[in-house]
Design an enzyme around this catalytic site. Structure first.
Site, PDB file in Angstrom:
ATOM      1  N   THR A  98       0.852  -1.200   0.000  1.00 44.05           N
ATOM      2  CA  THR A  98       0.000   0.000   0.000  1.00 44.05           C
ATOM      3  C   THR A  98       0.887   1.249   0.000  1.00 44.05           C
ATOM      4  O   THR A  98       1.999   1.220   0.521  1.00 44.05           O
ATOM      5  CB  THR A  98      -0.895  -0.024   1.256  1.00 44.05           C
ATOM      6  N   GLU A 141      -0.382  -5.309   5.980  1.00 47.05           N
ATOM      7  CA  GLU A 141       0.934  -5.415   5.331  1.00 47.05           C
ATOM      8  C   GLU A 141       1.818  -6.420   6.061  1.00 47.05           C
ATOM      9  O   GLU A 141       2.536  -7.203   5.430  1.00 47.05           O
ATOM     10  CB  GLU A 141       1.618  -4.051   5.306  1.00 47.05           C
TER      11      GLU A 141
END
Ligand SMILES: O=C[C@H](O)[C@H](O)[C@H](O)COP(=O)(O)O
Length: 231
Positions: free
Chosen positions: A29, A106
């Site tokens: 991201t 993540e």
């Protein structure tokens, strides 16, 4: 394209060199990860066969828009390679991540991957982590108690600094998984391993943005070209 955007695209293009046909990819991201998704999409349209597990709703939406096939970790729980940005990286490939609020997903995705490749512009390289405020994802329940417990755990390690509840406009920032984020300005984190362990002991801390032992390589782009760091 601005100079900063060019560096992100350079890093994304260099990362493509690590992507092979048939790979199961973790897709990060942030603005650098987005630059990677754009160059990846061109390759997919040219016939590359990959599937991506995305680390945020935002990256998922971009992949769908650009036609990059995606899956969830539930259906594809083991990944070959994750490619993601970072807010800071040191020479031991320890990272601060979470500037965009996606640190929890993540970290889960990176941990499910055989390799994690960091892509960034060279300004993200630091001698000591901590100038970038450390994002700490917390549960909303009892947040003041969690705040004080984090402050105490950090003080025990000699770390002090402001901790600010992240906001989006007038409202608290809410992560994709429904949590809050505290941004902790410790300035210098000389022992990231000790802080990581201490934060994980605090009830209410869901995850933090120190990524230790996860990245195997970093591609850093600057006007002089690409520098590669390996673990
Ligand atoms: O939560 C966001 C992520 O950890 C990003 O990968 C990180 O903030 C770096 O973002 P950018 O590539 O936009 O600098």
């Amino acid at each position: 394209m601005t100079d900063a955007a060019k560096l992100k695209t350079m890093a994304g293009e260099a990362a493509l060199g690590h992507v092979e046909d048939g790979m199961r990819l973790g897709i990060g991201t942030g603005s650098t990860a987005e630059a990677f998704v754009r160059v990846l999409a061109d390759r997919v349209h040219a016939g590359l066969d990959v599937v991506g597990v995305t680390t945020s709703d935002r990256t998922e939406a971009l992949c769908r828009e650009l036609g990059v096939p995606t899956a969830t970790l539930e259906t594809v729980p083991q990944l070959d390679l994750t490619i993601d940005g970072a807010d800071e990286v040191d020479d031991r490939l320890r990272l601060i991540k979470g500037g965009g609020g996606a640190l929890l997903r993540e970290k889960i995705v990176a941990a499910a991957s055989d390799r994690m490749l960091v892509i960034a512009d060279a300004s993200k390289k630091v001698d000591t982590l901590g100038a970038f405020p450390l994002p700490i994802e917390i549960n909303g329940f009892g947040m003041m108690a969690t705040y004080l417990a984090i402050q105490k755990a950090a003080a025990n390690l000699g770390l002090e600094g402001d901790m600010i509840l992240r906001r989006r406009g007038a409202d608290p920032f809410i992560t994709d998984s429904g949590h809050l984020i505290l941004d902790a300005s410790f300035s210098r984190i000389p022992d990231p391993e000790a802080l990581s362990q201490a934060l994980h002991q605090v009830p209410g801390v869901v995850e933090h943005g120190l990524f230790i032992g996860l990245a195997s390589e970093a591609i850093l782009a600057s006007e002089n070209g690409i520098e590669t760091l390996t673990a």
